[in-house]
Scaffold this motif. Sequence first.
Motif, PDB file in Angstrom:
ATOM      1  N   PRO A  30      37.942  30.325  27.436  1.00 38.13           N
ATOM      2  CA  PRO A  30      37.535  28.996  27.927  1.00 38.13           C
ATOM      3  C   PRO A  30      38.193  28.663  29.269  1.00 38.13           C
ATOM      4  CG  PRO A  30      37.940  28.907  25.571  1.00 38.13           C
ATOM      5  CD  PRO A  30      38.322  30.292  26.009  1.00 38.13           C
ATOM      6  N   ALA A  31      39.463  28.990  29.429  1.00 37.89           N
ATOM      7  CA  ALA A  31      40.155  28.682  30.695  1.00 37.89           C
ATOM      8  C   ALA A  31      39.595  29.493  31.862  1.00 37.89           C
ATOM      9  CB  ALA A  31      41.652  28.945  30.555  1.00 37.89           C
ATOM     10  N   GLY A  32      38.855  30.556  31.543  1.00 35.56           N
ATOM     11  CA  GLY A  32      38.239  31.361  32.598  1.00 35.56           C
ATOM     12  C   GLY A  32      37.238  30.551  33.409  1.00 35.56           C
ATOM     13  N   ALA A  35      39.278  28.597  35.884  1.00 33.08           N
ATOM     14  CA  ALA A  35      39.739  29.510  36.950  1.00 33.08           C
ATOM     15  C   ALA A  35      38.591  29.786  37.921  1.00 33.08           C
ATOM     16  CB  ALA A  35      40.245  30.813  36.345  1.00 33.08           C
ATOM     17  N   HIS A  36      37.391  29.937  37.386  1.00 32.62           N
ATOM     18  CA  HIS A  36      36.241  30.213  38.245  1.00 32.62           C
ATOM     19  C   HIS A  36      35.945  29.021  39.152  1.00 32.62           C
ATOM     20  CE1 HIS A  36      32.561  32.056  39.609  1.00 32.62           C
ATOM     21  NE2 HIS A  36      31.971  30.900  39.426  1.00 32.62           N
ATOM     22  N   GLY A  37      36.067  27.817  38.593  1.00 27.82           N
ATOM     23  CA  GLY A  37      35.817  26.611  39.394  1.00 27.82           C
ATOM     24  C   GLY A  37      36.759  26.543  40.585  1.00 27.82           C
ATOM     25  N   GLY A  77      38.663  38.928  31.265  1.00 29.84           N
ATOM     26  CA  GLY A  77      37.380  38.441  30.764  1.00 29.84           C
ATOM     27  C   GLY A  77      36.424  38.057  31.878  1.00 29.84           C
ATOM     28  N   ASN A  78      36.916  37.342  32.871  1.00 24.39           N
ATOM     29  CA  ASN A  78      36.030  36.915  33.961  1.00 24.39           C
ATOM     30  C   ASN A  78      35.426  38.110  34.692  1.00 24.39           C
ATOM     31  OD1 ASN A  78      37.446  34.493  33.321  1.00 24.39           O
ATOM     32  ND2 ASN A  78      36.890  33.664  35.318  1.00 24.39           N
ATOM     33  N   VAL A  79      36.255  39.095  34.984  1.00 24.66           N
ATOM     34  CA  VAL A  79      35.762  40.261  35.729  1.00 24.66           C
ATOM     35  C   VAL A  79      34.742  41.032  34.894  1.00 24.66           C
ATOM     36  CG1 VAL A  79      36.470  42.452  36.786  1.00 24.66           C
ATOM     37  CG2 VAL A  79      37.859  40.403  37.119  1.00 24.66           C
ATOM     38  N   ASN A 101      43.247  44.023  30.468  1.00 24.11           N
ATOM     39  CA  ASN A 101      44.523  43.294  30.409  1.00 24.11           C
ATOM     40  C   ASN A 101      44.216  41.807  30.349  1.00 24.11           C
ATOM     41  OD1 ASN A 101      46.839  41.779  32.083  1.00 24.11           O
ATOM     42  ND2 ASN A 101      47.691  43.452  30.887  1.00 24.11           N
ATOM     43  N   LEU A 102      44.604  41.185  29.248  1.00 23.02           N
ATOM     44  CA  LEU A 102      44.200  39.788  29.017  1.00 23.02           C
ATOM     45  C   LEU A 102      45.393  38.854  28.899  1.00 23.02           C
ATOM     46  CD1 LEU A 102      41.398  40.331  26.351  1.00 23.02           C
ATOM     47  CD2 LEU A 102      41.175  40.165  28.835  1.00 23.02           C
ATOM     48  N   PHE A 103      45.193  37.647  29.413  1.00 24.21           N
ATOM     49  CA  PHE A 103      46.195  36.593  29.224  1.00 24.21           C
ATOM     50  C   PHE A 103      45.985  35.956  27.847  1.00 24.21           C
ATOM     51  CE2 PHE A 103      47.865  32.288  29.755  1.00 24.21           C
ATOM     52  CZ  PHE A 103      49.131  32.584  30.230  1.00 24.21           C
ATOM     53  N   TYR A 104      44.743  35.589  27.562  1.00 28.71           N
ATOM     54  CA  TYR A 104      44.402  35.011  26.246  1.00 28.71           C
ATOM     55  C   TYR A 104      43.938  36.162  25.359  1.00 28.71           C
ATOM     56  CZ  TYR A 104      44.598  30.713  28.915  1.00 28.71           C
ATOM     57  OH  TYR A 104      45.015  29.684  29.731  1.00 28.71           O
ATOM     58  N   GLU A 160      44.109  37.074  38.570  1.00 29.87           N
ATOM     59  CA  GLU A 160      45.251  37.044  37.638  1.00 29.87           C
ATOM     60  C   GLU A 160      46.234  35.971  38.050  1.00 29.87           C
ATOM     61  OE1 GLU A 160      47.530  40.383  36.623  1.00 29.87           O
ATOM     62  OE2 GLU A 160      45.853  41.527  35.834  1.00 29.87           O
ATOM     63  N   ASP A 161      47.186  35.668  37.165  1.00 33.94           N
ATOM     64  CA  ASP A 161      48.290  34.825  37.582  1.00 33.94           C
ATOM     65  C   ASP A 161      49.371  35.730  38.182  1.00 33.94           C
ATOM     66  OD1 ASP A 161      49.928  35.488  34.970  1.00 33.94           O
ATOM     67  OD2 ASP A 161      47.895  34.884  34.431  1.00 33.94           O
ATOM     68  N   GLY A 162      50.296  35.103  38.925  1.00 31.34           N
ATOM     69  CA  GLY A 162      51.188  35.901  39.775  1.00 31.34           C
ATOM     70  C   GLY A 162      52.291  36.667  39.081  1.00 31.34           C
ATOM     71  N   ALA A 177      45.345  42.998  45.133  1.00 30.22           N
ATOM     72  CA  ALA A 177      44.859  41.819  44.414  1.00 30.22           C
ATOM     73  C   ALA A 177      43.576  41.302  45.051  1.00 30.22           C
ATOM     74  CB  ALA A 177      45.912  40.721  44.434  1.00 30.22           C
ATOM     75  N   VAL A 178      42.647  40.882  44.197  1.00 34.82           N
ATOM     76  CA  VAL A 178      41.469  40.150  44.678  1.00 34.82           C
ATOM     77  C   VAL A 178      41.633  38.723  44.185  1.00 34.82           C
ATOM     78  CG1 VAL A 178      38.948  39.955  44.650  1.00 34.82           C
ATOM     79  CG2 VAL A 178      40.025  42.225  44.498  1.00 34.82           C
ATOM     80  N   ASP A 179      41.751  37.791  45.116  1.00 33.79           N
ATOM     81  CA  ASP A 179      41.997  36.398  44.747  1.00 33.79           C
ATOM     82  C   ASP A 179      41.508  35.506  45.884  1.00 33.79           C
ATOM     83  OD1 ASP A 179      43.080  33.869  44.102  1.00 33.79           O
ATOM     84  OD2 ASP A 179      44.768  34.795  43.070  1.00 33.79           O
ATOM     85  N   LEU A 180      40.625  34.582  45.560  1.00 39.21           N
ATOM     86  CA  LEU A 180      40.067  33.704  46.598  1.00 39.21           C
ATOM     87  C   LEU A 180      41.077  32.688  47.119  1.00 39.21           C
ATOM     88  CD1 LEU A 180      36.476  33.231  45.183  1.00 39.21           C
ATOM     89  CD2 LEU A 180      36.989  33.798  47.566  1.00 39.21           C
ATOM     90  N   LEU A 183      46.864  31.160  48.831  1.00 37.68           N
ATOM     91  CA  LEU A 183      48.173  30.554  48.585  1.00 37.68           C
ATOM     92  C   LEU A 183      48.729  30.902  47.210  1.00 37.68           C
ATOM     93  CD1 LEU A 183      47.260  27.011  49.947  1.00 37.68           C
ATOM     94  CD2 LEU A 183      48.501  28.809  51.146  1.00 37.68           C
ATOM     95  N   SER A 184      47.926  31.570  46.389  1.00 39.90           N
ATOM     96  CA  SER A 184      48.386  31.837  45.020  1.00 39.90           C
ATOM     97  C   SER A 184      49.554  32.820  45.034  1.00 39.90           C
ATOM     98  CB  SER A 184      47.244  32.400  44.171  1.00 39.90           C
ATOM     99  OG  SER A 184      47.052  33.767  44.473  1.00 39.90           O
ATOM    100  N   ARG A 185      50.315  32.804  43.943  1.00 45.26           N
ATOM    101  CA  ARG A 185      51.448  33.714  43.856  1.00 45.26           C
ATOM    102  C   ARG A 185      50.971  35.161  43.842  1.00 45.26           C
ATOM    103  NH1 ARG A 185      55.451  33.920  39.835  1.00 45.26           N
ATOM    104  NH2 ARG A 185      54.087  32.677  38.529  1.00 45.26           N
ATOM    105  N   ASN A 197      35.386  36.830  47.156  1.00 44.26           N
ATOM    106  CA  ASN A 197      34.870  36.732  45.793  1.00 44.26           C
ATOM    107  C   ASN A 197      34.771  38.140  45.210  1.00 44.26           C
ATOM    108  OD1 ASN A 197      33.303  36.259  43.427  1.00 44.26           O
ATOM    109  ND2 ASN A 197      32.593  34.362  44.372  1.00 44.26           N
ATOM    110  N   VAL A 198      35.229  38.291  43.985  1.00 43.77           N
ATOM    111  CA  VAL A 198      35.233  39.621  43.366  1.00 43.77           C
ATOM    112  C   VAL A 198      33.814  40.208  43.312  1.00 43.77           C
ATOM    113  CG1 VAL A 198      35.030  38.812  40.959  1.00 43.77           C
ATOM    114  CG2 VAL A 198      36.290  40.888  41.463  1.00 43.77           C
ATOM    115  N   VAL A 199      32.807  39.362  43.215  1.00 45.95           N
ATOM    116  CA  VAL A 199      31.436  39.897  43.138  1.00 45.95           C
ATOM    117  C   VAL A 199      31.003  40.528  44.470  1.00 45.95           C
ATOM    118  CG1 VAL A 199      30.720  38.287  41.301  1.00 45.95           C
ATOM    119  CG2 VAL A 199      30.199  37.735  43.679  1.00 45.95           C
TER     120      VAL A 199
END
Length: 248
Positions: A30-32, A35-37, A77-79, A101-104, A160-162, A177-180, A183-185, A197-199
């Motif tokens: 659900p939190a994915g 994250a996408h937003g 999950g998102n990827v 590799n999953l967080f949830y 991912e988270d940092g 890392a692929v991250d839009l 500023l993220s860690r 965008n990963v896509v």
Amino acid sequence: MSVPVNHPRKASLDVRHRLTEGLGGGIVAPAGLIAHGRGEAFDYLLGERTPVEAARAERAAAALLLAARRPVVCVNGNVAALCPREVVALASAVGAEIEVNLFYRSLGRERRIRRVLMDAGARRVWGVGSRGRTVPGLSSERARADKPTVEADVVLVMLEDGDRTECLRRMGKRVVAVDLNPLSRTARKASLTIVDNVVRALPRMTDYARAMGAWDHGRLKAAYRGFDNKANLRLAESRIRGGFRRRR
Ligand code: PTJ
């Protein structure tokens, strides 16, 4: 639901639907969606295109992955919902293993993600039900690691988270890392960051990797050695800041 072909936001809505379907199918957490937003907001300010500094990072990343002895592509999950075929194509172009590799984390989600990747053409997917091995310093479920991540010299992480990036770096690994969010860690701690965008990023990296497939190690090294991640991140950040002005 299918989005009319002439809808001005069709591409973006189609991507959203892949995620909501992934949520329904037990692939996406659900939190994915949240994250996408966040990613969408950055992408909007980028103009939903791959800027030149991201293309530069994608090319350097392809060279780094090709030059690696044991590269691994980590999938959450998102990827898995957004681009399973693109994950498989990139892994095959650079000779990388694929690891969930999953967080949830739940075993059910790991299995469903493996299925999605196998259906997309993967020959082997690691990280399902892995026990025992961990990335030191992490207390979340992301700490679980299978053989490819433990042994990898280069790890590709996406959305991912940092924390894990930091810990993987401490293990002496190079992290792409692929991250839009520049500023993220994750973006700041990675060895090589792709603000795209990963896509869009994965197919572009695959194209670069195919074009460089026959290069020797020296030539590959030259293609990533001169890459300045900090300078590139500053360019990405200023382009996103400029996006506010362009959109007004
Ligand atoms: O599948 P799981 O259980 O491993 O959970 C995955 C999520 C995504 C929920 C988890 O990793 C998470 O909470 O991620 P964060 O901390 O919100 O970070 C996601 C980062 O990816 C943010 O910086 C977003 O801007 C960025 N992002 C989101 N969508 C995209 C993206 N970057 C590139 N392409 C995207 N499509």
